[in-house]
Design a protein around this motif. Sequence first.
Motif, PDB file in Angstrom:
ATOM      1  N   GLN A 314     -53.767  98.855  46.305  1.00 56.59           N
ATOM      2  CA  GLN A 314     -52.794  99.030  47.379  1.00 56.59           C
ATOM      3  C   GLN A 314     -53.085  98.674  49.049  1.00 56.59           C
ATOM      4  O   GLN A 314     -53.183  99.279  49.619  1.00 56.59           O
ATOM      5  N   VAL A 315     -53.256  97.409  48.659  1.00 57.10           N
ATOM      6  CA  VAL A 315     -53.691  96.638  49.886  1.00 57.10           C
ATOM      7  C   VAL A 315     -52.779  95.322  50.140  1.00 57.10           C
ATOM      8  O   VAL A 315     -52.289  94.954  49.091  1.00 57.10           O
ATOM      9  N   SER A 316     -52.893  94.624  51.197  1.00 53.31           N
ATOM     10  CA  SER A 316     -51.880  93.545  51.491  1.00 53.31           C
ATOM     11  C   SER A 316     -52.452  92.093  51.744  1.00 53.31           C
ATOM     12  O   SER A 316     -51.884  91.105  52.230  1.00 53.31           O
ATOM     13  N   SER A 317     -53.792  92.113  51.670  1.00 52.40           N
ATOM     14  CA  SER A 317     -54.639  90.881  52.169  1.00 52.40           C
ATOM     15  C   SER A 317     -55.952  90.597  51.160  1.00 52.40           C
ATOM     16  O   SER A 317     -56.577  91.454  50.916  1.00 52.40           O
ATOM     17  N   VAL A 318     -56.441  89.604  51.199  1.00 52.70           N
ATOM     18  CA  VAL A 318     -57.542  89.232  50.610  1.00 52.70           C
ATOM     19  C   VAL A 318     -58.780  89.825  51.409  1.00 52.70           C
ATOM     20  O   VAL A 318     -59.606  90.143  50.781  1.00 52.70           O
ATOM     21  N   ASP A 319     -58.640  89.692  52.697  1.00 51.69           N
ATOM     22  CA  ASP A 319     -59.868  90.431  53.549  1.00 51.69           C
ATOM     23  C   ASP A 319     -59.972  91.987  53.348  1.00 51.69           C
ATOM     24  O   ASP A 319     -61.017  92.330  52.916  1.00 51.69           O
ATOM     25  N   GLU A 320     -58.764  92.817  52.997  1.00 54.19           N
ATOM     26  CA  GLU A 320     -59.144  94.156  52.433  1.00 54.19           C
ATOM     27  C   GLU A 320     -59.687  94.052  51.281  1.00 54.19           C
ATOM     28  O   GLU A 320     -60.331  94.946  50.900  1.00 54.19           O
ATOM     29  N   LEU A 321     -59.239  93.217  50.301  1.00 54.30           N
ATOM     30  CA  LEU A 321     -59.722  93.188  48.903  1.00 54.30           C
ATOM     31  C   LEU A 321     -61.375  92.914  48.988  1.00 54.30           C
ATOM     32  O   LEU A 321     -62.048  93.514  48.226  1.00 54.30           O
ATOM     33  N   LEU A 322     -61.814  92.058  49.748  1.00 58.29           N
ATOM     34  CA  LEU A 322     -63.358  91.651  49.989  1.00 58.29           C
ATOM     35  C   LEU A 322     -64.079  92.994  50.488  1.00 58.29           C
ATOM     36  O   LEU A 322     -65.210  93.214  50.248  1.00 58.29           O
ATOM     37  N   LEU A 323     -63.113  93.512  51.582  1.00 57.92           N
ATOM     38  CA  LEU A 323     -63.924  94.784  52.029  1.00 57.92           C
ATOM     39  C   LEU A 323     -64.124  96.063  50.688  1.00 57.92           C
ATOM     40  O   LEU A 323     -65.232  96.602  50.620  1.00 57.92           O
ATOM     41  N   ILE A 324     -63.409  95.902  49.911  1.00 54.69           N
ATOM     42  CA  ILE A 324     -63.433  97.079  48.769  1.00 54.69           C
ATOM     43  C   ILE A 324     -64.457  96.433  47.726  1.00 54.69           C
ATOM     44  O   ILE A 324     -65.197  97.163  47.284  1.00 54.69           O
ATOM     45  N   GLN A 325     -64.557  95.017  47.735  1.00 53.06           N
ATOM     46  CA  GLN A 325     -65.490  94.521  46.756  1.00 53.06           C
ATOM     47  C   GLN A 325     -67.011  94.871  47.325  1.00 53.06           C
ATOM     48  O   GLN A 325     -67.665  95.244  46.372  1.00 53.06           O
ATOM     49  N   GLY A 326     -66.918  94.717  48.518  1.00 52.33           N
ATOM     50  CA  GLY A 326     -68.232  95.248  49.181  1.00 52.33           C
ATOM     51  C   GLY A 326     -68.753  96.679  49.016  1.00 52.33           C
ATOM     52  O   GLY A 326     -69.947  97.068  48.796  1.00 52.33           O
ATOM     53  N   ASP A 327     -67.571  97.492  49.277  1.00 54.43           N
ATOM     54  CA  ASP A 327     -68.030  98.942  48.918  1.00 54.43           C
ATOM     55  C   ASP A 327     -68.280  99.309  47.345  1.00 54.43           C
ATOM     56  O   ASP A 327     -69.398 100.128  47.322  1.00 54.43           O
ATOM     57  N   LEU A 328     -67.683  98.635  46.649  1.00 50.37           N
ATOM     58  CA  LEU A 328     -68.182  98.801  45.205  1.00 50.37           C
ATOM     59  C   LEU A 328     -69.390  98.317  44.923  1.00 50.37           C
ATOM     60  O   LEU A 328     -70.069  98.804  44.265  1.00 50.37           O
ATOM     61  N   GLU A 329     -69.705  96.981  45.608  1.00 42.89           N
ATOM     62  CA  GLU A 329     -71.067  96.592  45.183  1.00 42.89           C
ATOM     63  C   GLU A 329     -72.050  97.882  45.840  1.00 42.89           C
ATOM     64  O   GLU A 329     -73.148  97.822  45.205  1.00 42.89           O
ATOM     65  N   ASN A 330     -71.735  98.311  46.925  1.00 39.97           N
ATOM     66  CA  ASN A 330     -72.635  99.264  47.623  1.00 39.97           C
ATOM     67  C   ASN A 330     -72.797 100.523  46.431  1.00 39.97           C
ATOM     68  O   ASN A 330     -74.048 101.034  46.417  1.00 39.97           O
ATOM     69  N   LYS A 331     -71.730 100.967  46.031  1.00 40.68           N
ATOM     70  CA  LYS A 331     -71.743 101.952  45.176  1.00 40.68           C
ATOM     71  C   LYS A 331     -72.466 101.637  43.872  1.00 40.68           C
ATOM     72  O   LYS A 331     -73.150 102.657  43.329  1.00 40.68           O
ATOM     73  N   VAL A 332     -72.367 100.813  43.349  1.00 40.39           N
ATOM     74  CA  VAL A 332     -73.263 100.369  42.171  1.00 40.39           C
ATOM     75  C   VAL A 332     -74.434 100.243  42.484  1.00 40.39           C
ATOM     76  O   VAL A 332     -75.369 100.623  41.685  1.00 40.39           O
ATOM     77  N   ILE A 333     -74.855  99.540  43.416  1.00 44.29           N
ATOM     78  CA  ILE A 333     -76.285  99.544  43.843  1.00 44.29           C
ATOM     79  C   ILE A 333     -76.999 100.543  44.112  1.00 44.29           C
ATOM     80  O   ILE A 333     -78.150 100.995  43.964  1.00 44.29           O
TER      81      ILE A 333
END
Length: 550
Positions: A314-333
């Motif tokens: 539910q986003v509209s840009s790659v920038d927002e997807l990359l932020l979500i990716q970073g957040d998921l990486e933090n959660k997994v780590i």
Amino acid sequence: MLTSITIKNYALIEKLAINFSDKFTVITGETGAGKSILLGALGLVLGKRADLTSLKNKDEKCVVEAHFEISRYNLNQFFELNDLDFQEQTIIRREILPNGKSRAFVNDSPVNLQLLQDLSTYLIDIHSQHQTSELSDENYQFLILDAIAENHEDINAYGLVLAEYKRNTIFLTALLEQKNSLSKEQSYNSFLLEELLASKLVLGQQEEFEALFETLNNVELIKEQLDKTFAIANDDQIGVQQNLKEIKSLLQKTVVFSPKYNQFHERISSILIDFNDVIDEVREETEILIGDPEKLELITNKLQVIYSLQKKHQVSSVDELLLIQGDLENKVIKVDEIEFDILKHKSLINKNQEKLNDLAQQISKKRRTAIPVLIDRLTTVIKQLGMPDAQFQIEIEQSEHFYSNGKDTISFLFSGNKGSNFGILKKVASGGELSRIMLAVKATLAHYSKLPTILFDEIDTGVSGDIANKMAEIMKGMSVSMQVFAITHLPQIAAKGNQHYKVYKINQGEKTISEIKLLNDDERILEIAEILSGKNSSDSALNLAKSLLN
């Protein structure tokens, strides 16, 4: 110790100023004369709550000020921790204002009531006949035993480790809850992260792909237009490039006539240069522009992946997807980090438990050594107080629980008569027996604790004769190592005081006030005789009073 107290506008007291001895001070007076008022005023400077009923004159403030000599009681750290000026002659002042508000000061620094109450525990122990219930409290029983066992430092060290153990336990619980919460989402978060990582997203990638898609998808149309553009620009007869050259040549012939014409010429020259550059690039583009179905399909697929991910998150840009990716990486780590922290705190808790067990064992060992000493002292004193067959039995057992003062539980048992079974103190001892046991406890503690002052408030109620004499001797003996006060109705106790104050009431016009007076030798004889036989003391009462004082 308490060296003096000044009281203004409190209950029946208009103004009093009293200085005290460091030995044994007795206070006598008829019932209702104001002894309890004096005690209440002292309670104010020790942190007791007050209200407007404390004021004699409702339009003026009540002030109670007590002076304490504290140089020998190691209170420097308490004052430092509470940001107070330490003075060997410490002054505590309490004010009750006409509007009902209360203020408290220690050496002129404002303090709250809780701090006063904390400080009072180091200064004075006020004991009344109604406080014998403390004897049944396990914490108080341990306080008695630990004073004899000299466990103060070990219990302080134990308390510090226990506080750290509790902090680590609380933190570990929070980590486990956090891990449990994150673990439920872990597999889904990992799936989402892998999906994003597989797409190899790059900032600005979407715009680049969209532009390339438009080009490849319309390559024939674009090439056609570019070819026409190049043809129009380079036609030998009517081409734009040829016309611009001709315009430049015409304007060059006018430059000598005016700077304005020269500007026209320069601007056309500049346009021609830019035009030539653009046409050259158009020519180059037409040469390299060819259809590439495979590349178009590849770009289309990549864009579909991006659009699909944007819809899912539910986003509209790659920038927002990359932020979500970073957040998921933090959660997994973070799950791995939490696991590390859990192991770390489990290790700390194990070390805390080892220290607590060692200290608790040390405390318990000292307590077991002190038990026969305490029993012997209590038995010795209690026999003097008319209980020759009284016996005590103290048992301690170690539990698995960490209490505030160790791991022990205590059973403080008592038998008052020969052949009687031992029982829990509060169940088998009468009120009179509890009062005498408490005095025995206080007398014992006087030898071990560093409390500077104790005040007995009519604990002699219901006692007479030889027992009263023994109580007086015990209090007198306690005054060798500490300051002792006794509010009493017994002549035997009154006669033992180094100082003797009398509280009395007088009428002034339409009001009654309480006064207190330090008695001289002759006045003490009269007061003790009055306690013995009433207002009109007989010669025998006077002689008995003299003999008691002698």
